[in-house]
Design an enzyme around this catalytic site. Structure first.
Site, PDB file in Angstrom:
ATOM      1  CE  LYS A 120     -10.734   4.954   8.596  1.00 31.76           C
ATOM      2  NZ  LYS A 120     -11.357   3.862   7.807  1.00 31.76           N
TER       3      LYS A 120
ATOM      4  NE  ARG B 236     -12.283   1.558  14.062  1.00 31.36           N
ATOM      5  CZ  ARG B 236     -11.336   1.743  13.152  1.00 31.36           C
ATOM      6  NH1 ARG B 236     -10.421   2.664  13.295  1.00 31.36           N
ATOM      7  NH2 ARG B 236     -11.318   0.994  12.089  1.00 31.36           N
TER       8      ARG B 236
ATOM      9  NE  ARG C 102      -5.768  -2.429   3.365  1.00 29.31           N
ATOM     10  CZ  ARG C 102      -6.557  -1.673   4.143  1.00 29.31           C
ATOM     11  NH1 ARG C 102      -6.495  -0.373   4.113  1.00 29.31           N
ATOM     12  NH2 ARG C 102      -7.395  -2.251   4.979  1.00 29.31           N
TER      13      ARG C 102
ATOM     14  NE  ARG D  23      -5.192  -3.428   7.817  1.00 32.51           N
ATOM     15  CZ  ARG D  23      -5.921  -2.336   8.040  1.00 32.51           C
ATOM     16  NH1 ARG D  23      -5.501  -1.142   7.600  1.00 32.51           N
ATOM     17  NH2 ARG D  23      -7.062  -2.406   8.683  1.00 32.51           N
TER      18      ARG D  23
ATOM     19  NE  ARG E  66     -11.141  -4.012   8.925  1.00 32.98           N
ATOM     20  CZ  ARG E  66     -10.421  -3.934   7.804  1.00 32.98           C
ATOM     21  NH1 ARG E  66     -10.131  -5.034   7.128  1.00 32.98           N
ATOM     22  NH2 ARG E  66      -9.995  -2.773   7.390  1.00 32.98           N
TER      23      ARG E  66
HETATM   24  P1  AP5 Z   1      -7.241   2.996   2.610  1.00 32.93           P
HETATM   25  O1  AP5 Z   1      -6.808   4.400   2.421  1.00 32.93           O
HETATM   26  O2  AP5 Z   1      -6.270   2.013   3.143  1.00 32.93           O
HETATM   27  O3  AP5 Z   1      -8.604   2.947   3.458  1.00 32.93           O
HETATM   28  P2  AP5 Z   1      -8.871   3.145   5.013  1.00 32.93           P
HETATM   29  O4  AP5 Z   1     -10.133   3.929   5.159  1.00 32.93           O
HETATM   30  O5  AP5 Z   1      -7.662   3.669   5.689  1.00 32.93           O
HETATM   31  O6  AP5 Z   1      -9.170   1.641   5.414  1.00 32.93           O
HETATM   32  P3  AP5 Z   1      -8.687   0.790   6.677  1.00 32.93           P
HETATM   33  O7  AP5 Z   1      -8.953  -0.628   6.346  1.00 32.93           O
HETATM   34  O8  AP5 Z   1      -7.301   1.174   7.096  1.00 32.93           O
HETATM   35  O9  AP5 Z   1      -9.715   1.280   7.749  1.00 32.93           O
HETATM   36  P4  AP5 Z   1     -10.015   0.643   9.086  1.00 32.93           P
HETATM   37  O10 AP5 Z   1     -10.701   1.757   9.772  1.00 32.93           O
HETATM   38  O11 AP5 Z   1     -10.769  -0.628   9.013  1.00 32.93           O
HETATM   39  O12 AP5 Z   1      -8.577   0.200   9.659  1.00 32.93           O
HETATM   40  P5  AP5 Z   1      -7.677   0.765  10.846  1.00 32.93           P
HETATM   41  O13 AP5 Z   1      -6.270   0.487  10.486  1.00 32.93           O
HETATM   42  O14 AP5 Z   1      -8.081   2.118  11.227  1.00 32.93           O
HETATM   43  O15 AP5 Z   1      -7.792   2.491   1.175  1.00 32.93           O
HETATM   44  C1  AP5 Z   1      -8.255   1.162   1.003  1.00 32.93           C
HETATM   45  C2  AP5 Z   1      -7.897   0.684  -0.419  1.00 32.93           C
HETATM   46  O16 AP5 Z   1      -8.635   1.440  -1.363  1.00 32.93           O
HETATM   47  C3  AP5 Z   1      -6.400   0.870  -0.790  1.00 32.93           C
HETATM   48  O17 AP5 Z   1      -6.012  -0.186  -1.619  1.00 32.93           O
HETATM   49  C4  AP5 Z   1      -6.389   2.189  -1.565  1.00 32.93           C
HETATM   50  O18 AP5 Z   1      -5.327   2.228  -2.507  1.00 32.93           O
HETATM   51  C5  AP5 Z   1      -7.759   2.149  -2.253  1.00 32.93           C
HETATM   52  N1  AP5 Z   1      -8.365   3.466  -2.448  1.00 32.93           N
HETATM   53  C6  AP5 Z   1      -8.347   4.525  -1.575  1.00 32.93           C
HETATM   54  N2  AP5 Z   1      -9.045   5.557  -2.077  1.00 32.93           N
HETATM   55  C7  AP5 Z   1      -9.542   5.140  -3.276  1.00 32.93           C
HETATM   56  C8  AP5 Z   1     -10.350   5.766  -4.278  1.00 32.93           C
HETATM   57  N3  AP5 Z   1     -10.811   7.013  -4.130  1.00 32.93           N
HETATM   58  N4  AP5 Z   1     -10.663   5.041  -5.392  1.00 32.93           N
HETATM   59  C9  AP5 Z   1     -10.217   3.759  -5.544  1.00 32.93           C
HETATM   60  N5  AP5 Z   1      -9.424   3.121  -4.633  1.00 32.93           N
HETATM   61  C10 AP5 Z   1      -9.110   3.805  -3.509  1.00 32.93           C
HETATM   62  O19 AP5 Z   1      -8.116  -0.197  12.041  1.00 32.93           O
HETATM   63  C11 AP5 Z   1      -7.799  -1.558  12.015  1.00 32.93           C
HETATM   64  C12 AP5 Z   1      -8.272  -2.216  13.295  1.00 32.93           C
HETATM   65  O20 AP5 Z   1      -7.588  -1.638  14.426  1.00 32.93           O
HETATM   66  C13 AP5 Z   1      -9.748  -2.052  13.635  1.00 32.93           C
HETATM   67  O21 AP5 Z   1     -10.550  -3.011  12.967  1.00 32.93           O
HETATM   68  C14 AP5 Z   1      -9.732  -2.249  15.142  1.00 32.93           C
HETATM   69  O22 AP5 Z   1      -9.582  -3.621  15.465  1.00 32.93           O
HETATM   70  C15 AP5 Z   1      -8.448  -1.545  15.544  1.00 32.93           C
HETATM   71  N6  AP5 Z   1      -8.689  -0.113  15.837  1.00 32.93           N
HETATM   72  C16 AP5 Z   1      -8.186   0.945  15.142  1.00 32.93           C
HETATM   73  N7  AP5 Z   1      -8.619   2.095  15.683  1.00 32.93           N
HETATM   74  C17 AP5 Z   1      -9.380   1.767  16.747  1.00 32.93           C
HETATM   75  C18 AP5 Z   1     -10.132   2.512  17.681  1.00 32.93           C
HETATM   76  N8  AP5 Z   1     -10.168   3.857  17.630  1.00 32.93           N
HETATM   77  N9  AP5 Z   1     -10.817   1.843  18.633  1.00 32.93           N
HETATM   78  C19 AP5 Z   1     -10.782   0.488  18.700  1.00 32.93           C
HETATM   79  N10 AP5 Z   1     -10.118  -0.284  17.836  1.00 32.93           N
HETATM   80  C20 AP5 Z   1      -9.423   0.339  16.851  1.00 32.93           C
HETATM   81 MG    MG Z   2      -6.325   2.935   7.145  1.00 29.80          MG
END
Ligand code: AP5
Ligand code: MG
Length: 223
Positions: free
Chosen positions: A21, A96, A135, A169, A180
Site C-alpha cells: 500500500k 480498517r 522492509r 519498524r 497483524r
Molecule cells: P509496503 O509498501 O510498506 O506495504 P504496506 O502495505 O504499506 O504494509 P504496512 O506494513 O505498512 O501495512 P500495515 O497496514 O500493516 O501498516 P500501517 O502502517 O498501515 O511494502 C512492504 C515491503 O514489501 C517493502 O519492503 C516494499 O519495498 C516491498 N514491496 C512492496 N511492493 C512489492 C512488490 N510488488 N514486490 C516485491 N516487494 C514489494 O499500520 C500500522 C499499525 O498502525 C497497525 O497495525 C495498527 O496498529 C495501526 N493502525 C493504522 N491504521 C489504523 C486504523 N485505520 N485503525 C486502527 N489502527 C490503525
Molecule cells: Mg504502509
C-alpha cells in the site's frame, strides 16, 4: 471518476500488512498529485515526536492490534476534511473496520464528496511475511524500502527518496506480523463487502513487480 488524468481522485488503498500500500501510494501520489494520508504514518510521526497520541497508539501498534477508533478516526478525518473539494487523496490503511468505513462515508457525504475507488491489493500470507522481514522505512518521509533489493555494498543505506535514515519498524517483529495478519483477516477483510456492495472495489494482484502492480492500478482506474 472525478476528472480525466486521475487528479482529484479520492482513493482508498486496501490490503494486508506488507501488500505494498505504502509503495503504491508514493508512486500514485507523485503521478496524480494527490494527498497521501496514511494512518500508520500519522501514528509513527506522532511517536517520533513523543506526543501523547503517538505514545498511546504505539501501545497497540507494537502488539499488532488496531488502535481504538476513538483515537484513530478523528486524526484521519481531520486530514481528509482539511483538503478542499478540488483536492484528491489516497487513504492508506484507513478504513480498517466497518465502523471506520461508515464514519468516513458519512463525513464525505455530508460534504457532497465520495470515494471514487477502493484499490484492493492482495498478496499471499507467505509473501507478506517474507516482505515484512526485509522492509526498512525512512525515519523522515516513511518511504518503504526492501533491504534485499538495495545495493549490498553500501554500509549504511539511506532513503532513496530523501536520503533519510532507514530503520526497521517495531511491529515488523515476527510475532507482531502474525498478529497483524490475523487482525487484518478478522477485522479488516469484512470491510471489503462494504465496498463491494457499493461497486467501488478494484482488485489487483500484488504478487507482480512494483512497476507491474502500479500499471495494473492505473489501468484499472482508467488512466
Ligand atoms: P509496503 O509498501 O510498506 O506495504 P504496506 O502495505 O504499506 O504494509 P504496512 O506494513 O505498512 O501495512 P500495515 O497496514 O500493516 O501498516 P500501517 O502502517 O498501515 O511494502 C512492504 C515491503 O514489501 C517493502 O519492503 C516494499 O519495498 C516491498 N514491496 C512492496 N511492493 C512489492 C512488490 N510488488 N514486490 C516485491 N516487494 C514489494 O499500520 C500500522 C499499525 O498502525 C497497525 O497495525 C495498527 O496498529 C495501526 N493502525 C493504522 N491504521 C489504523 C486504523 N485505520 N485503525 C486502527 N489502527 C490503525
Ligand atoms: Mg504502509
Amino acid at each position: 471518476m472525478s476528472q480525466s488524468g486521475g487528479q482529484n481522485l479520492r482513493l482508498v488503498l486496501f490490503g494486508p500488512p506488507g501488500a505494498g500500500k505504502g509503495t503504491q501510494a508514493h508512486l500514485l501520489r507523485d503521478k496524480l498529485n494527490l494527498a497521501h494520508i496514511s494512518s500508520g504514518d500519522l501514528f509513527r510521526n506522532n511517536l517520533n515526536n513523543k506526543t501523547p497520541l503517538g505514545l498511546k497508539a504505539a501501545e497497540y501498534m507494537n502488539q499488532g492490534q488496531l488502535v481504538p477508533d476513538e483515537v484513530t478516526i478523528d486524526i484521519v478525518l481531520d486530514k481528509v476534511l482539511s483538503l478542499n473539494s478540488a483536492e484528491g487523496f489516497i487513504l492508506d490503511g484507513f478504513p480498517r473496520n466497518r465502523n471506520q468505513a461508515e464514519v468516513l462515508e458519512k463525513a464525505l457525504t455530508q460534504r457532497s464528496r465520495n470515494i471514487d475507488k477502493v484499490v484492493h491489493i492482495d498478496v499471499s500470507q507467505e509473501e507478506l511475511v517474507r516482505r515484512l522481514g526485509g522492509r526498512y522505512i525512512c525515519r523522515d518521509c516513511q518511504a518503504p524500502h526492501n533491504i534485499n533489493a538495495m545495493d549490498s555494498t553500501q554500509k549504511d543505506p539511506k532513503c532513496e527518496q530523501c536520503g533519510g535514515e532507514l530503520y526497521q519498524r517495531e511491529d515488523d517483529r515476527s510475532e507482531a506480523v502474525q498478529r497483524r495478519i490475523q487482525v487484518y483477516n478478522d477485522e479488516t477483510v469484512p470491510v471489503l463487502d462494504f465496498y463491494r456492495e457499493r461497486d467501488l472495489l478494484l482488485d489487483v494482484s500484488g504478487l507482480n513487480t512494483v512497476v507491474n502492480v502500479y500499471q495494473d492500478v492505473l489501468s484499472g482506474l482508467g488512466i
